[in-house]
Design a protein around this motif. Structure first.
Motif, PDB file in Angstrom:
ATOM      1  N   SER A   1      13.009  84.561  40.846  1.00 46.48           N
ATOM      2  CA  SER A   1      14.397  84.423  41.264  1.00 46.48           C
ATOM      3  C   SER A   1      15.262  85.753  41.152  1.00 46.48           C
ATOM      4  O   SER A   1      16.065  85.960  42.075  1.00 46.48           O
TER       5      SER A   1
ATOM      6  N   PHE B   1       8.136  90.225  34.786  1.00 47.50           N
ATOM      7  CA  PHE B   1       7.000  90.838  34.812  1.00 47.50           C
ATOM      8  C   PHE B   1       6.331  90.670  33.234  1.00 47.50           C
ATOM      9  O   PHE B   1       7.236  91.099  32.324  1.00 47.50           O
ATOM     10  N   MET B   2       5.434  89.981  33.178  1.00 47.29           N
ATOM     11  CA  MET B   2       4.774  89.367  31.777  1.00 47.29           C
ATOM     12  C   MET B   2       3.877  90.529  31.076  1.00 47.29           C
ATOM     13  O   MET B   2       3.439  90.254  29.813  1.00 47.29           O
TER      14      MET B   2
ATOM     15  N   ILE C   1      14.263  93.494  32.672  1.00 42.10           N
ATOM     16  CA  ILE C   1      15.475  92.586  32.138  1.00 42.10           C
ATOM     17  C   ILE C   1      14.730  91.516  31.018  1.00 42.10           C
ATOM     18  O   ILE C   1      13.657  91.008  31.562  1.00 42.10           O
TER      19      ILE C   1
ATOM     20  N   PRO D   1      15.480  88.279  28.561  1.00 43.57           N
ATOM     21  CA  PRO D   1      16.331  86.836  28.768  1.00 43.57           C
ATOM     22  C   PRO D   1      16.896  86.659  27.118  1.00 43.57           C
ATOM     23  O   PRO D   1      16.937  85.734  26.785  1.00 43.57           O
TER      24      PRO D   1
ATOM     25  N   GLU E   1      21.624  86.627  34.474  1.00 42.28           N
ATOM     26  CA  GLU E   1      20.749  87.685  35.098  1.00 42.28           C
ATOM     27  C   GLU E   1      20.988  87.854  36.622  1.00 42.28           C
ATOM     28  O   GLU E   1      21.006  88.897  36.918  1.00 42.28           O
TER      29      GLU E   1
HETATM   30  C1  GAR Z   1      13.648  85.757  33.494  1.00 43.08           C
HETATM   31  O1  GAR Z   1      14.452  85.154  32.651  1.00 43.08           O
HETATM   32  C2  GAR Z   1      13.336  87.022  32.806  1.00 43.08           C
HETATM   33  O2  GAR Z   1      14.534  87.733  32.072  1.00 43.08           O
HETATM   34  C3  GAR Z   1      12.146  86.999  31.996  1.00 43.08           C
HETATM   35  O3  GAR Z   1      11.353  86.003  32.840  1.00 43.08           O
HETATM   36  C4  GAR Z   1      12.251  85.346  33.608  1.00 43.08           C
HETATM   37  C5  GAR Z   1      11.825  85.628  35.004  1.00 43.08           C
HETATM   38  O4  GAR Z   1      12.393  84.488  36.015  1.00 43.08           O
HETATM   39  N1  GAR Z   1      11.407  88.007  31.487  1.00 43.08           N
HETATM   40  C6  GAR Z   1      10.830  88.326  30.458  1.00 43.08           C
HETATM   41  O5  GAR Z   1      10.813  87.408  29.609  1.00 43.08           O
HETATM   42  C7  GAR Z   1      10.153  89.638  30.283  1.00 43.08           C
HETATM   43  N2  GAR Z   1       9.725  89.930  29.008  1.00 43.08           N
HETATM   44  P1  GAR Z   1      12.474  84.859  37.569  1.00 43.08           P
HETATM   45  O6  GAR Z   1      10.922  84.835  37.675  1.00 43.08           O
HETATM   46  O7  GAR Z   1      13.167  83.614  38.054  1.00 43.08           O
HETATM   47  O8  GAR Z   1      13.115  85.948  37.928  1.00 43.08           O
END
Ligand code: GAR
Length: 194
Positions: free
Chosen positions: A13, A89-90, A108, A110, A179
């Motif tokens: 998203s 990105f994990m 970013i 959360p 975000e």
């Molecule tokens: C987001 O909340 C982002 O902050 C988090 O993953 C989610 C992805 O949502 N990122 C982390 O936790 C990174 N350590 P999305 O796929 O809907 O953008």
């Protein structure tokens, strides 16, 4: 013309918000999307043109390519990428890639770093930890990326209240709104300073 590479592992998203934000901007191109997850929702979003008629090439890579070769760094350099934007990105960024793009990788997170960061603290786990700790606020942190999880220089933070009755899903909802509201324009700010 500035060129962005998006990295995402999940729903995408945030990637979509960023792609949409720059869709009409002649000075910025989202040049490629990179993912480690063949099932990531972000791939479907890109196939749908991020709802903006965009055609962003997708590069799917595996762990061996990412950590044991320089292939991804080489592709990013060949594509003359100015800024790498991590949007859900994990995986930890490899040291060689961080060195090749100094102060040119943003992430970013959360939560309000330095709280609730580090290995294992990602996505929904963060919101579960925030609720379990009885926090009265959470939020977002946008930061430069170094070789350690969630430790690079902080660029921007915004907070939201956490009520005693809030579930992790409630917190996720509030954080995601922050975000989407802030990440694209902060990326634009960082690009403007390059
Ligand atoms: C987001 O909340 C982002 O902050 C988090 O993953 C989610 C992805 O949502 N990122 C982390 O936790 C990174 N350590 P999305 O796929 O809907 O953008």
């Amino acid at each position: 013309m500035k060129r962005i590479a998006l990295f995402a592992s999940g729903s995408g998203s945030n990637a979509e918000k960023i792609a949409t934000y720059f869709a009409e901007n002649a000075d910025v191109t989202v040049s490629m999307l990179l993912t480690n997850n063949p099932k990531a929702g972000v791939i479907d979003r890109s196939r749908r043109g991020f709802n903006s008629g965009l055609h962003v090439p997708v590069l799917l890579f595996d762990r061996t390519t990412f950590y044991d070769t320089d292939r991804i760094t080489e592709v990013l350099q060949q594509q003359r990428i100015d800024l790498i934007v991590l949007a859900g990105f994990m995986w930890l960024m490899p040291a060689g890639l961080v060195r090749a793009f100094p102060n040119r990788i943003v992430n970013i997170h959360p939560a309000l770093l330095p709280k609730f960061g580090g290995k294992g603290m990602y996505g929904h786990f963060v919101h579960e930890a925030v609720v379990a700790a009885g926090e009265t606020e959470s939020g977002i942190t946008i930061h430069f990326v170094n070789e350690h999880y969630d430790e690079g220089q902080i660029i921007f933070q915004a907070s939201c209240p956490v009520l005693p009755t809030d579930t992790p899903d409630d917190v996720a909802h509030s954080v995601q709104a922050l975000e989407h509201a802030h990440y694209p324009r902060i990326v634009a700010d960082v690009l403007g300073r390059l």
